[in-house]
Design a protein around this motif. Structure first.
Motif, PDB file in Angstrom:
ATOM      1  N   SER A 115       0.865  -1.195   0.000  1.00  0.00           N
ATOM      2  CA  SER A 115       0.000   0.000   0.000  1.00  0.00           C
ATOM      3  C   SER A 115       0.884   1.221   0.000  1.00  0.00           C
ATOM      4  O   SER A 115       2.032   1.187   0.452  1.00  0.00           O
ATOM      5  CB  SER A 115      -0.914  -0.007   1.211  1.00  0.00           C
ATOM      6  OG  SER A 115      -0.142   0.119   2.372  1.00  0.00           O
ATOM      7  N   LEU A 116       0.291   2.247  -0.563  1.00  0.00           N
ATOM      8  CA  LEU A 116       1.005   3.501  -0.757  1.00  0.00           C
ATOM      9  C   LEU A 116       0.402   4.500   0.202  1.00  0.00           C
ATOM     10  O   LEU A 116      -0.819   4.597   0.292  1.00  0.00           O
ATOM     11  CB  LEU A 116       0.740   3.917  -2.210  1.00  0.00           C
ATOM     12  CG  LEU A 116       1.619   4.940  -2.859  1.00  0.00           C
ATOM     13  CD1 LEU A 116       3.077   4.519  -2.791  1.00  0.00           C
ATOM     14  CD2 LEU A 116       1.186   5.059  -4.317  1.00  0.00           C
ATOM     15  N   ILE A 138       1.266  11.148  -7.093  1.00  0.00           N
ATOM     16  CA  ILE A 138       2.596  11.424  -6.555  1.00  0.00           C
ATOM     17  C   ILE A 138       3.188  12.551  -7.365  1.00  0.00           C
ATOM     18  O   ILE A 138       3.220  12.498  -8.598  1.00  0.00           O
ATOM     19  CB  ILE A 138       3.492  10.177  -6.644  1.00  0.00           C
ATOM     20  CG1 ILE A 138       2.843   9.059  -5.828  1.00  0.00           C
ATOM     21  CG2 ILE A 138       4.885  10.471  -6.164  1.00  0.00           C
ATOM     22  CD1 ILE A 138       3.353   7.695  -6.193  1.00  0.00           C
ATOM     23  N   VAL A 139       3.582  13.572  -6.646  1.00  0.00           N
ATOM     24  CA  VAL A 139       4.115  14.753  -7.316  1.00  0.00           C
ATOM     25  C   VAL A 139       5.581  14.858  -6.941  1.00  0.00           C
ATOM     26  O   VAL A 139       5.950  14.554  -5.797  1.00  0.00           O
ATOM     27  CB  VAL A 139       3.327  16.009  -6.891  1.00  0.00           C
ATOM     28  CG1 VAL A 139       3.861  17.235  -7.588  1.00  0.00           C
ATOM     29  CG2 VAL A 139       1.849  15.825  -7.184  1.00  0.00           C
ATOM     30  N   GLU A 140       6.362  15.278  -7.895  1.00  0.00           N
ATOM     31  CA  GLU A 140       7.794  15.474  -7.668  1.00  0.00           C
ATOM     32  C   GLU A 140       8.003  16.218  -6.366  1.00  0.00           C
ATOM     33  O   GLU A 140       7.327  17.213  -6.089  1.00  0.00           O
ATOM     34  CB  GLU A 140       8.386  16.295  -8.816  1.00  0.00           C
ATOM     35  CG  GLU A 140       9.560  15.606  -9.442  1.00  0.00           C
ATOM     36  CD  GLU A 140      10.142  16.437 -10.586  1.00  0.00           C
ATOM     37  OE1 GLU A 140      10.880  15.892 -11.384  1.00  0.00           O
ATOM     38  OE2 GLU A 140       9.842  17.661 -10.654  1.00  0.00           O
ATOM     39  N   GLY A 141       8.929  15.753  -5.561  1.00  0.00           N
ATOM     40  CA  GLY A 141       9.221  16.440  -4.296  1.00  0.00           C
ATOM     41  C   GLY A 141       8.479  15.835  -3.132  1.00  0.00           C
ATOM     42  O   GLY A 141       8.840  16.051  -1.982  1.00  0.00           O
ATOM     43  N   TYR A 194       6.684  -1.544  -8.508  1.00  0.00           N
ATOM     44  CA  TYR A 194       7.310  -2.008  -7.269  1.00  0.00           C
ATOM     45  C   TYR A 194       6.526  -3.167  -6.702  1.00  0.00           C
ATOM     46  O   TYR A 194       5.310  -3.223  -6.858  1.00  0.00           O
ATOM     47  CB  TYR A 194       7.322  -0.867  -6.238  1.00  0.00           C
ATOM     48  CG  TYR A 194       8.281   0.259  -6.570  1.00  0.00           C
ATOM     49  CD1 TYR A 194       9.521   0.342  -5.919  1.00  0.00           C
ATOM     50  CD2 TYR A 194       7.960   1.232  -7.494  1.00  0.00           C
ATOM     51  CE1 TYR A 194      10.407   1.364  -6.225  1.00  0.00           C
ATOM     52  CE2 TYR A 194       8.835   2.249  -7.801  1.00  0.00           C
ATOM     53  CZ  TYR A 194      10.072   2.330  -7.151  1.00  0.00           C
ATOM     54  OH  TYR A 194      10.949   3.329  -7.447  1.00  0.00           O
ATOM     55  N   LYS A 195       7.220  -4.159  -6.058  1.00  0.00           N
ATOM     56  CA  LYS A 195       6.518  -5.154  -5.246  1.00  0.00           C
ATOM     57  C   LYS A 195       7.411  -5.614  -4.096  1.00  0.00           C
ATOM     58  O   LYS A 195       8.601  -5.301  -4.072  1.00  0.00           O
ATOM     59  CB  LYS A 195       6.031  -6.334  -6.079  1.00  0.00           C
ATOM     60  CG  LYS A 195       7.080  -7.101  -6.840  1.00  0.00           C
ATOM     61  CD  LYS A 195       6.344  -8.137  -7.706  1.00  0.00           C
ATOM     62  CE  LYS A 195       7.292  -8.852  -8.669  1.00  0.00           C
ATOM     63  NZ  LYS A 195       6.536  -9.769  -9.551  1.00  0.00           N
ATOM     64  N   THR A 211       2.464   0.556  -9.224  1.00  0.00           N
ATOM     65  CA  THR A 211       3.163   1.447 -10.156  1.00  0.00           C
ATOM     66  C   THR A 211       3.268   2.849  -9.572  1.00  0.00           C
ATOM     67  O   THR A 211       2.266   3.396  -9.097  1.00  0.00           O
ATOM     68  CB  THR A 211       2.397   1.515 -11.490  1.00  0.00           C
ATOM     69  OG1 THR A 211       2.263   0.185 -11.975  1.00  0.00           O
ATOM     70  CG2 THR A 211       3.144   2.359 -12.510  1.00  0.00           C
ATOM     71  N   LEU A 212       4.459   3.431  -9.604  1.00  0.00           N
ATOM     72  CA  LEU A 212       4.643   4.826  -9.174  1.00  0.00           C
ATOM     73  C   LEU A 212       4.739   5.681 -10.423  1.00  0.00           C
ATOM     74  O   LEU A 212       5.577   5.424 -11.282  1.00  0.00           O
ATOM     75  CB  LEU A 212       5.925   4.983  -8.352  1.00  0.00           C
ATOM     76  CG  LEU A 212       5.959   4.356  -6.975  1.00  0.00           C
ATOM     77  CD1 LEU A 212       7.184   4.855  -6.213  1.00  0.00           C
ATOM     78  CD2 LEU A 212       4.699   4.694  -6.190  1.00  0.00           C
ATOM     79  N   ASN A 213       3.817   6.678 -10.559  1.00  0.00           N
ATOM     80  CA  ASN A 213       3.829   7.609 -11.694  1.00  0.00           C
ATOM     81  C   ASN A 213       4.054   8.997 -11.126  1.00  0.00           C
ATOM     82  O   ASN A 213       3.157   9.577 -10.518  1.00  0.00           O
ATOM     83  CB  ASN A 213       2.490   7.519 -12.427  1.00  0.00           C
ATOM     84  CG  ASN A 213       2.451   8.417 -13.650  1.00  0.00           C
ATOM     85  OD1 ASN A 213       3.506   8.846 -14.125  1.00  0.00           O
ATOM     86  ND2 ASN A 213       1.269   8.699 -14.141  1.00  0.00           N
ATOM     87  N   VAL A 214       5.231   9.567 -11.307  1.00  0.00           N
ATOM     88  CA  VAL A 214       5.588  10.820 -10.617  1.00  0.00           C
ATOM     89  C   VAL A 214       5.193  12.005 -11.485  1.00  0.00           C
ATOM     90  O   VAL A 214       5.600  12.104 -12.639  1.00  0.00           O
ATOM     91  CB  VAL A 214       7.095  10.857 -10.314  1.00  0.00           C
ATOM     92  CG1 VAL A 214       7.446  12.144  -9.594  1.00  0.00           C
ATOM     93  CG2 VAL A 214       7.475   9.644  -9.512  1.00  0.00           C
TER      94      VAL A 214
END
Ligand SMILES: *[C@@H]1O[C@H](CO)[C@@H](O)[C@H](O)[C@H]1NC(C)=O
Ligand SMILES: *[C@@H]1O[C@H](CO)[C@@H](O)[C@H](O)[C@H]1NC(C)=O
Ligand SMILES: *[C@@H]1O[C@H](CO)[C@@H](O)[C@H](O)[C@H]1NC(C)=O
Ligand SMILES: *[C@@H]1O[C@H](CO)[C@@H](O)[C@H](O)[C@H]1NC(C)=O
Ligand SMILES: *[C@@H]1O[C@H](CO)[C@@H](O)[C@H](O)[C@H]1NC(C)=O
Ligand SMILES: CC(=O)N[C@H]1CO[C@H](CO)[C@@H](O)[C@@H]1O
Length: 938
Positions: A416-417, A423-426, A471-472, A488-491
């Motif tokens: 879990s995230l 997700i925003v840069e920074g 990621y896993k 999946t992380l999408n920044v």
């Protein structure tokens, strides 16, 4: 009985013999009882008889006590000790009975009766002395009955054994110190209550086989007497009858920790000694047996033993059942040791309590079962946890816990995230691997297939676009391993590196086509908007303008925006070249312009680059520059204005604008027509002229009052009332102004001519009188005064000082000016005065003879007319102007005068003499002493 006549020694037997011979009876006193035993406080009757020889008379009787020879015996009735209690019931013949009441120990005396007798029919004996030696002139005999009555006083005493034992025979005796009469009846009391049961004989009370109820305080008395003996206690002893145990407290259940009291009651005399037993063991003594802080050990059977010298007795047993809440707990798990999913497990709960407890099982707070044993077959991981068994009875409850730990391989592995997802840069991003396993698993992290870290939590602080990816995590313990799902992380990031470009370089002329383009980098892709100045003009990466116009001139920039932010490009200026157009004049302030205002004319001429401006009023050049200012404008500035815009390729005029300057009224003046004198009845016109913008409203004022609202004020047939000062007021919204005042002077002939007299009222000769003539005219009139038809004066005022009767008459005045003249109504002056010029005339004149008719008349002048009275000598003779005397006689001769009188005064006439002549009549002759004869005619 003893005779006790005693004689004086010097009186020999003669007396005795005489007494003896004089009576056949003997001297004597006899008492019915010589001894009397009396109960204390009772009344005692002493019966008594006495005798004496006949011929004697009883002079005195009395009782005495303990007589002593040679001592005068005291009379008890005079002894205060006895006077109240002694009652003589006998007589003076033979009965000498007395009663003595409330006898006491002090009354134990010998009581004797005494009497004194004397010889009734006395033989004039010589003196006899009585046995006391006193000398008496009579034959007195004093007799005392001795021995007397001996009184013994007794009380009562109960005689009783002090102690007896139940079943004994007891005899109580009521004792007296002297023998009471045989017939006396005894009464017995126990505890002050008379005994009804007759068990007595004479003075004894017999109690055969005494019972405990017979114990008490005994006293005795004599029937018919108030005296009661002191009480004597009879104490009946007996062995304990029975012993009884009573639980005094508590009344209900006996609970551990409380205190408890047992009481042993038993009836015995003397009181028994108590001992306590639990089972066969002695545990205490005394009537009360208390246990403080009772415990379960005190449970058991209790009894008491009651004993005295006569025997002992056991009570029945009392059972103590001590209640207590659950205690001494234990919970056990079997099998002991590691428990793996699928095993069978038994939980066992044991506890001690009274009454026996109920057992229930809880997992956490949830009830799962009841009963001492709790069995789980095929245990699962969700059976893990704390189990509690609850042991409860009515006195309380107790919990005991045990932990069940079921082991199993990892399962439910997931990533879990933290945060909402975007997700925003920074940002700081934390990935959490959650996995269920027992014991806890070890965690490793992978991006794509690459190991990047270990631990339950994988944190990236200040994330960058490079961190985007899949990621896993992997979870592993001794029972197995498992992979999570992929995340999946999408920044995301806001626009950056923005730039803008224009299609054409160089000068841009109206009509050209121009393209602006904007480029930027962002995630997600940005939206582009275009701004001219701060005004939005379009969107999209490309902004095209075909046929550009001057309106397009300005600063342009593009804005790149996504949800994470925005960015503006640098500004680029479009400068569109064009000739003048729409030359316009604007006036400031707009709206109405008032004299004195500052007015600015503004020539707006639109061209790029800007044109040259010049100003004109009518055809006259005024100046140049975009702005033309007139400070303190006046009405002279009214007129048409325009401006000219000049460009290198031509020129252009604006439309003309008109300045219309407003101002308050000024130059106000009034004219009257016709000019010259104005006579009543003329037609007159007043006109008011004034200058103002906008035109003013005119009002006319006479004095301070408004009389008309119009420029022209016409009066046809003017009257004198119209005379006065007039002015007009000119008013518009910018101000108001009054004209100078003009005077209307309306001339007219005299009118309302009248005369007034001062002072008013009666006028007396000598007063000062003023006549005034009032008249209304314009111009002022000249006044003349007339009396009758004669002119007597002029001027408004005609004064007469010291008026006289000659001034009486009619007066009037005449008022005249150039337009005419008028008379006032006439007024009459009545001058009042006192009588004057009083004179008397006699008719006929000449000699007056007796018998003539004569008239006296009095004339006088006065106002008002006077009253006339006639006087002869000093006497009033008539009140009338004419005084006629017909047939006058010589008596009328004399001096007459008249008086004239009104309210202003009175006056007498001169006196006139009436000389009435007549012929001779009566002659008288007188002779004087001298002999002279004197004749007189009367
Ligand atoms: C006194 O005694 C006589 C003789 O003994 C007896 O007859 C008489 O009744 C007694 N009187 C009283 C009042 O007791
Ligand atoms: C003497 O008087 C008493 C009291 O009045 C009486 O009781 C008694 O009988 C009398 N005695 C005789 C002998 O009359
Ligand atoms: C004596 O007797 C009288 C009545 O006769 C009674 O009132 C009184 O109480 C008695 N006194 C005593 C001490 O008994
Ligand atoms: C009776 O006698 C016994 C033995 O002497 C004594 O203990 C008890 O107190 C007595 N009772 C009374 C009421 O006097
Ligand atoms: C009015 O006019 C008459 C005649 O000209 C003159 O005598 C008079 O004084 C005037 N009155 C006033 C108030 O001016
Ligand atoms: C008093 C008086 O005057 N008497 C006169 C009246 O008239 C006669 C006649 O004329 C005179 O003689 C008196 O003297």
């Amino acid at each position: 009985m003893v005779m006790s006549v005693r004689m004086a020694p010097d009186l020999p037997l003669i007396v005795f013999l005489l007494i003896h011979s004089a009576s056949s009876a003997d001297w004597g006193v006899s008492y019915n009882h010589s001894q009397i035993c009396a109960l204390k406080n009772s009344s005692v009757m002493m019966n008594c008889m006495y005798t004496y020889p006949t011929g004697y008379q009883i002079r005195n009787v009395s009782w005495t006590k303990n007589p002593v020879k040679g001592v005068e015996p005291p009379d008890l009735s005079e002894d205060p000790e006895y006077s109240q209690r002694l009652q003589y019931l006998g007589d003076k013949q033979q009965n000498c009975t007395i009663r003595l009441s409330h006898v006491t120990q002090k009354d134990e005396n010998e009581f004797c009766f005494r009497f004194i007798a004397d010889k009734h029919n006395s033989f004039n004996f010589m003196n006899i002395k009585n046995w006391f030696g006193a000398s008496k002139s009579t034959t007195d005999v004093t007799w005392i009955g001795t021995p007397g009555v001996t009184l013994t006083v007794t009380d009562l005493q109960v005689e009783s054994p002090e102690r007896v034992t139940e079943g004994d025979s007891v005899c109580l005796t009521c004792k007296s110190t002297c023998a009471l009469t045989d017939g006396a009846t005894f009464i017995w009391y126990r505890n002050s209550q008379p005994l009804t049961e007759r068990r007595d004989r004479n003075n004894q009370l017999l109690l055969q086989s005494v019972r405990r109820e017979d114990a008490g305080r005994y006293s005795c008395a004599l029937h018919g007497h108030t005296y009661i003996s002191p009480a004597v206690h009879l104490n009946v002893t007996y062995p304990p009858k029975e012993a009884l145990v009573v639980v005094v407290s508590p009344s209900g259940e006996i609970v551990e920790g409380n205190s408890m009291t047992l009481s042993c009651s038993s009836d015995s005399n003397p009181p028994a000694e108590i001992s306590w037993f639990k089972g066969g063991t002695t545990v205490g003594s005394g009537r009360i047996y208390s246990i403080l802080n009772i415990s379960s050990d005190h449970s058991g059977e209790y009894k008491c033993k009651s004993s005295n010298e006569h025997g002992n007795k056991y009570s029945d047993a009392v059972t103590l059942n001590v209640m207590y809440p659950p205690r001494s707990f234990s919970v056990s798990i079997s099998p002991s040791g590691e428990i793996v999913e699928g095993d069978s497990v038994t939980l066992n709960c044991s506890s001690d309590s009274n009454p026996p407890a109920e057992i229930s099982w809880f997992k956490g707070r949830t009830f799962v079962a009841s009963g001492r044993i709790y069995r789980i077959s095929k245990i699962r991981s969700d059976h893990s946890g704390e189990y509690k068994c609850k042991s409860s009875n009515e006195l309380g409850k107790k919990y005991s816990a045990v932990n069940l730990n079921v082991e199993y391989p990892p399962k439910n592995v997931s990533v879990s995230l933290n945060g909402s997802g975007k997700i925003v840069e920074g940002d700081s991003v934390t990935l959490i691997c959650s996995s269920d396993s027992n014991p806890p698993a070890e965690i490793s992290w992978f991006k794509g297939g690459t190991f990047v870290g270990s631990g339950r939590i994988y944190s990236i602080s200040k994330i960058k676009s490079d961190h985007s990816g899949v990621y896993k995590c992997k979870s592993i313990n001794e029972h197995g391993e498992k992979h999570s799902n992929a995340v999946t992380l999408n920044v995301m990031y806001p626009p950056r590196s923005i730039s803008m470009s224009i299609s054409s370089s160089g000068e841009i002329v109206e009509g050209d086509s121009v393209t602006l383009s904007c480029s930027s980098d962002s995630n997600p892709p940005a939206e582009i908007s275009w701004f001219k100045g701060s005004k939005f003009v379009g969107s999209g990466r490309i902004y095209s303008i075909s046929k550009i116009s001057s309106d397009h001139s300005g600063q342009y920039k593009c804005k790149s925006i996504n949800e994470h932010g925005n960015k503006y490009s640098d500004a680029v200026t479009l400068n569109v070249i064009y000739p003048p157009k729409s030359v316009l004049v604007s006036i400031s302030p707009c709206g109405e312009i008032k004299e004195g205002d500052s007015v600015t004319l503004n020539c707006s001429s639109d061209s790029n680059p800007p044109a040259e401006i010049s100003w004109f009023k009518g055809g006259t050049f005024l100046g140049s520059g975009r702005i033309y200012i007139i400070s303190k404008i006046s009405s002279d500035h009214s007129g048409e204005y325009k401006c000219k815009s000049r460009y290198k390729h031509g020129e252009k005029y604006s439309d003309a604008v008109t300045l219309n300057i407003m101002y308050a009224p000024k130059n106000i003046s009034v004219s009257i027509s016709p000019s010259g004198e104005i006579k009543e009845g003329d037609s007159v016109t007043l006109s008011c002229s004034s200058d103002s913008n906008p035109p003013a409203e005119i009002s006319w004022f006479k004095g301070g009052m408004i009389v008309r609202s119009a420029r022209i004020y016409s009066i046809s047939k003017i009257s004198s009332d119209h005379s006065g000062e007039y002015k007009c007021k000119s008013r518009n919204k910018h101000g108001e102004k009054y004209s100078d005042a003009v005077t209307l002077n309306v001339t007219y002939p005299p009118k309302r001519v009248s005369v007034s007299i001062s002072p008013s009222g009666e006028i007396k000769e000598g007063n000062s009188v003023t006549l005034s003539c009032s008249s209304d005219s314009n111009p002022p009139a000249e006044i003349s005064w007339f009396k009758g038809g004669m002119i007597v004066g002029s001027g408004r005022i005609y004064s007469i000082s010291k008026i006289s009767s000659g001034h009486s008459g009619e007066y009037k005045c005449k008022s005249s000016n150039k337009h005419g003249d008028k008379y006032a109504d006439a007024v009459t002056l009545h001058v009042m005065y006192a009588p004057k010029n009083i004179s008397v005339s006699i008719s006929p004149s000449g000699e007056i003879k007796e018998g003539d008719s004569v008239t006296l008349s009095c004339s006088s002048d006065s106002n008002p007319p006077a009253e006339i009275s006639w006087f002869k000598g000093g006497m009033i003779v008539r009140s009338a102007r004419i005084y006629s005397i017909s047939k006058i006689s010589s008596d009328h001769s004399g001096e007459y005068k008249c008086k004239s009188r009104n309210k202003h005064g009175e006056k007498y006439s001169d006196a006139v003499t009436l000389n009435v002549t007549y012929p001779p009549k009566r002659v008288s002759v007188s002779i004087s002493p001298s002999g002279e004869i004197k004749e007189e005619i009367q």
